[in-house]
Enzyme design. Structure first.
Site, mmCIF file in Angstrom:
data_model
loop_
_atom_site.group_PDB
_atom_site.id
_atom_site.type_symbol
_atom_site.label_atom_id
_atom_site.label_comp_id
_atom_site.label_asym_id
_atom_site.label_seq_id
_atom_site.Cartn_x
_atom_site.Cartn_y
_atom_site.Cartn_z
ATOM 1 N N ASP A 162 0.928 -0.992 0.080
ATOM 2 C CA ASP A 162 0.038 0.029 -0.005
ATOM 3 C C ASP A 162 0.803 1.204 0.027
ATOM 4 O O ASP A 162 2.094 1.280 0.524
ATOM 5 C CB ASP A 162 -0.814 0.014 1.200
ATOM 6 C CG ASP A 162 -2.267 0.627 0.893
ATOM 7 O OD1 ASP A 162 -3.381 0.159 1.252
ATOM 8 O OD2 ASP A 162 -2.304 1.944 0.517
ATOM 9 N N LEU A 171 -12.271 4.894 8.006
ATOM 10 C CA LEU A 171 -12.189 4.288 9.413
ATOM 11 C C LEU A 171 -13.728 3.435 9.336
ATOM 12 O O LEU A 171 -14.143 2.486 10.179
ATOM 13 C CB LEU A 171 -12.259 5.319 10.361
ATOM 14 C CG LEU A 171 -11.080 6.064 10.327
ATOM 15 C CD1 LEU A 171 -11.119 7.043 11.698
ATOM 16 C CD2 LEU A 171 -9.908 5.089 10.770
ATOM 17 N N LYS A 186 -0.622 3.793 5.996
ATOM 18 C CA LYS A 186 -1.472 2.496 6.376
ATOM 19 C C LYS A 186 -0.574 1.298 6.732
ATOM 20 O O LYS A 186 -0.979 0.483 7.303
ATOM 21 C CB LYS A 186 -2.369 2.289 5.146
ATOM 22 C CG LYS A 186 -3.324 3.083 4.966
ATOM 23 C CD LYS A 186 -4.263 2.567 3.869
ATOM 24 C CE LYS A 186 -5.721 3.474 3.783
ATOM 25 N NZ LYS A 186 -6.494 3.206 2.623
ATOM 26 N N ASP A 230 -8.834 -1.321 -5.419
ATOM 27 C CA ASP A 230 -10.057 -0.603 -5.712
ATOM 28 C C ASP A 230 -10.151 -0.007 -7.385
ATOM 29 O O ASP A 230 -10.947 0.767 -7.381
ATOM 30 C CB ASP A 230 -10.215 0.418 -4.833
ATOM 31 C CG ASP A 230 -8.973 1.574 -4.926
ATOM 32 O OD1 ASP A 230 -8.044 1.111 -5.579
ATOM 33 O OD2 ASP A 230 -8.859 2.506 -4.050
ATOM 34 N N CYS A 288 -15.616 3.390 -5.022
ATOM 35 C CA CYS A 288 -16.340 3.532 -3.819
ATOM 36 C C CYS A 288 -16.501 4.905 -3.410
ATOM 37 O O CYS A 288 -17.300 5.456 -2.536
ATOM 38 C CB CYS A 288 -15.599 2.721 -2.647
ATOM 39 S SG CYS A 288 -15.791 0.852 -3.157
ATOM 40 N N CYS A 442 -19.507 18.611 -9.654
ATOM 41 C CA CYS A 442 -19.965 17.594 -8.747
ATOM 42 C C CYS A 442 -18.882 17.088 -7.719
ATOM 43 O O CYS A 442 -18.398 18.100 -7.168
ATOM 44 C CB CYS A 442 -20.105 16.300 -9.748
ATOM 45 S SG CYS A 442 -18.455 15.844 -10.502
#
Lengths: 483, 154
Positions: A162, A171, A186, A230, A288, A442
C-alpha cells in the site's frame, strides 16, 4: 528507579564499549528512552523512523520477551534486568522458497488448538499455514479483514502492499486502522495491528504503488495473492502477474451493497480476463469514493478471500475456482455463476497473446490523455480559485451542482442549484436564459464533465469545475464537510 | 567478561584479517553439508582475538530454509551465554548459501547488524566450498570483504 540494561555486542560501540548500562525508569519504555538520551547513537539502531522498535530488536525483562508482557508499558520491579537481544537473519540470493516445514511450539499449539482439533486442519495443516505466505494488495476495505484473520490464523508471512495514509473516511470499513492512526501510513498501522494480534507472523510491508515494473518481483515467492484493489487497472495487473507466475489470486471486489469473490489464475482454472476480457469504459463504473459502499460489505468479502487463501494453502476443501460468488448485502442473497477458462483468453488461453505485463492505465483508458479524451473533446474548464475570485467580484454566473440529493445534503457550495446528472436532460428548462455563464460541479469533476458535454449537445455553453467540491473544500472553504 | 578483544573491531575490520581455528572451519563445513539443501546458521565464539569455536544454532526462519536463515532471540541468548561461559565474545555469525556463491545477498544486507562479522560458506550439491568473511559498512551501503585466515588454509 535505576535498572541494569544489558547491551549486545553489536551495539556496544555506541555505549563506549560498556556491556551493561544503568538507566532510570518505571517501565521498559521509560528505561529505553532514558538509555537513548544518554547514548544518542543507539537510537537509530534500536528504533525505526516511525519510532517503533526495529523488527530485529528484541527486548527482554529478565527471561521474558516484552512482546508477551505489556511491551513498552511493562512495569519494572527493583532488580529487574533488561536485555536488548538481536535476531540475526539473512540468506542466499533469491526469493524465499515455497516448500517449508515448520514445527509448532507449545505456545503455538495452545494458540491454534481450535484449528488443531479440526481433523481437516490438524497439526499438518497448521504447519502448512505457518509455512504459508500471502500477499495482500491494499490495506483498505478488503485487505483489512483478510489480513486480520490471516494473522490470527497463524499465517507464516503476510505481505502488505500500500502507499496511502489513513484518512478519516477510511475508518467506516478499513478495520486495520483506528482513529489515532489518521494521517499515519497505512502500512505502519497495519503492522502494529497485525503483530498485536499475532507476534509470530512475519509482516512484510511494501510502501509502493503496484506497477508493471515491480509486480512480478514483489509477487515471487508468495503462495497466494489476495487482491484487495479498488480500480480496474491494478486488478488487471494483479490478474496478469498471477497468471504469468502461476500464483493463485484470491479475488474480491465491492461496490455499494454488492460484492463478488472468486479464485483466479490456478493452473487450468479461469482468470479475471476470462470473466471480463475488457475493462469497462472509464467513468462508467464509479469507485467506492464516488458511489459509496456499505462499511460491513468488505468485511464479508474480505473474509471470504481470506477463507479461500487458507484453503489454497491447506490444499484442501472446495475453493471458488471456476465459480463467481455474488453477494447482495441489501437483499441478503448469495448467488453463484459458473466460470470456465476461456481457451481464447489473451493471457491464460491456449495461444496467449500477452506474454508480459503491459501498461494497464493505458489498457483501462485512465492514462491522463485518455481520461481527458473520455470526458469528451474540449470540455471547457475552470478552477476553484477562479470560481472564488468570481464570487468575490460578485460577477453574475449560474453554479449548477449535478450530484445526488443525498450528497447535496452533506455539503454544498453556497448559491448552487441542484439538478442531479440523471435528471439534467429533462430539466434543461430550469437553466438560465443565454448570456449568463454556467459553471457545473460534482464531487470530483467526472460527472460534471459529462454534464458539460450534455449541455453542449443541447447548445448550452458551460464550464466544468476541475476537482469538484472536493477541490473547493481543500483549497477554498475548509469549513464544509468532506465526504 | 571484558578483556577479550573482539576479532574484528568495526571500522578497521575490513582491513584486518579474521583468524579462525581449523576446528571451527570444520564445524561450519560439516554443518553446511548436513543441512543442505537448507541453510545452516550459527555463532562464532572468539577468545583472545581468534575464533575458537563454531556454535551451531537452529534455523528458525519461516521464510523457507532453502533460501533464508534466522537466529531468534532465544538462539542469540544461548550463544551469548555459551560465549560467556568460555570466557569469550560473540561478534560473528555464519550461514550457508546452498548452490550459491559465498557472497552476501541483498537480503543479507537488509538484515545485517553493524559491528558483527558475517561468515558465509557456499555449499554446492551437498559439498562445502568457499568460505568468506564480510563486514557491514557504517552507512549500510554494502559489505566489505575481509580476510579469513586459518592454520591449514585460507
Amino acid at each position: 528507579m535505576a535498572h541494569r540494561v544489558l547491551i549486545p555486542t553489536p551495539l556496544r560501540p555506541y555505549t563506549s564499549q560498556q556491556e551493561t548500562v544503568d538507566a532510570e525508569g518505571g517501565t521498559v519504555g521509560e528505561v529505553l528512552s532514558s538509555l537513548t538520551t544518554q547514548y544518542t547513537d543507539l537510537k537509530r539502531h534500536l528504533y525505526a523512523e516511525d519510532g517503533k522498535l526495529r523488527h530485529f530488536v528484541n527486548v527482554y525483562v529478565n527471561d521474558d520477551d516484552i512482546r508477551y508482557l505489556e511491551r513498552d508499558a511493562t512495569k519494572l520491579k527493583p532488580g529487574d534486568v533488561i536485555s536488548i537481544v538481536p535476531s540475526v537473519a539473512g540468506g542466499a540470493p533469491g526469493p524465499a522458497a515455497v516448500e517449508r516445514s515448520t514445527e509448532l511450539s507449545n505456545a503455538e499449539i495452545q494458540r491454534y488448538s481450535r484449528h488443531l482439533i479440526l481433523p481437516e486442519v490438524g497439526m499438518d495443516g497448521q504447519r502448512r499455514i505457518k509455512g504459508g505466505r500471502v500477499l495482500c494488495i491494499g490495506a483498505g476495505g478488503l485487505g483489512s479483514p483478510a489480513a486480520l484473520y490471516l494473522a490470527a490464523a497463524g499465517i507464516g508471512t503476510l505481505g502488505v502492499v500500500d502507499f496511502d495514509n489513513v484518512d478519516e473516511s477510511n475508518l467506516q470499513r478499513q478495520i486495520l486502522h483506528g482513529t489515532p492512526d489518521v494521517g499515519r501510513s497505512k502500512l505502519q498501522s497495519a503492522r502494529d495491528r497485525l503483530t498485536a494480534i499475532n507476534p509470530e507472523v512475519q509482516v512484510e510491508t511494501y510502501e509502493t504503488r503496484l506497477t508493471s515494473a515491480n509486480a512480478l518481483e514483489l509477487f515471487k515467492g508468495y503462495d497466494v495473492i489476495l487482491d484487495g484493489t479498488d480500480n480496474f487497472a491494478t486488478r488487471y495487473l494483479v490478474n496478469d502477474a498471477c497468471v504469468l507466475l502461476k500464483i493463485p489470486n484470491a479475488y474480491g471486489s465491492i461496490f455499494r451493497f454488492e460484492g463478488q469473490a472468486s479464485v483466479f489464475a490456478t493452473v487450468g482454472g479461469p482468470c479475471y480476463r476470462c470473466l471480463y476480457p475488457e475493462p469497462p469504459p472509464p467513468g462508467l463504473v464509479p469507485s467506492c469514493a464516488e458511489g459509496g459502499v456499505l462499511g460491513v460489505l468488505p468485511g464479508v468479502i474480505g473474509t471470504i478471500q481470506a477463507t479461500e487463501a487458507l484453503k489454497l494453502i491447506l490444499g484442501a476443501g472446495s475453493t471458488l475456482v471456476g465459480r463467481l460468488l455474488l453477494y447482495d448485502a441489501w437483499t441478503m442473497k448469495f448467488r453463484e455463476l459458473k466460470l470456465r477458462r476461456d481457451p481464447a483468453c489473451p493471457i491464460c488461453g491456449d495461444h496467449p497473446s500477452i506474454k508480459g505485463l503491459i501498461d494497464y492505465e493505458e489498457f483501462c483508458g485512465v492514462s491522463p490523455a485518455r481520461a481527458t479524451a473520455a470526458a469528451g473533446p474540449g470540455v471547457p474548464e475552470t478552477t476553484v480559485e477562479e470560481l472564488k475570485a468570481r464570487v468575490d467580484r460578485r460577477a453574475p454566473f449560474f453554479l449548477l451542482d449535478v450530484r445526488e440529493t443525498h450528497e447535496f445534503q452533506i455539503s454544498r457550495i453556497a448559491g448552487s442549484t441542484l439538478i442531479p446528472l440523471g435528471q439534467l436532460p429533462s430539466r434543461l428548462g430550469e437553466l438560465p436564459a443565454s448570456g449568463q455563464e454556467i459553471i457545473v460541479h460534482c464531487k470530483s469533476g467526472i460527472r460534471s464533465a459529462k454534464a458539460v458535454a450534455i449541455l453542449k449537445e443541447n447548445g448550452i455553453e458551460a464550464k466544468n469545475l476541475k476537482g469538484g467540491i472536493l477541490a473547493w473544500i481543500d483549497r477554498v472553504d475548509s469549513t464544509l464537510a468532506k465526504y | 567478561m571484558s578483556g577479550d578483544s573482539v576479532p574484528a573491531p568495526p571500522r578497521s575490520a575490513a582491513s584486518s584479517p579474521t583468524y579462525i581455528d581449523d576446528v571451527a572451519i570444520e564445524t561450519i563445513r560439516l554443518h553446511g553439508a548436513e543441512t543442505f539443501p537448507d541453510e545452516c546458521c550459527g555463532a562464532l565464539i572468539a577468545v583472545g582475538g581468534r575464533i575458537v569455536e563454531a556454535f551451531r544454532l537452529d534455523n528458525t526462519t519461516n521464510g523457507g530454509a532453502a533460501r533464508r536463515f534466522r537466529i531468534g532471540p532465544d538462539g542469540y541468548r544461548q550463544a551469548e551465554a555459551h560465549a560467556r561461559a568460555r570466557g569469550g565474545t560473540l561478534a560473528c555469525f555464519y550461514h550457508s548459501h546452498p548452490n550459491e556463491a559465498a557472497r552476501p545477498s541483498a537480503y543479507d544486507l537488509e538484515h545485517a547488524w553493524p559491528n558483527f562479522t558475517y561468515v558465509i560458506i557456499s555449499v554446492r550439491a551437498g559439498t562445502p566450498g568457499d568460505i568468506t568473511v564480510w563486514h557491514l559498512r557504517d552507512d549500510r551501503s554494502g559489505f566489505d570483504e575481509g580476510e579469513l585466515i586459518w592454520p591449514t588454509g585460507s
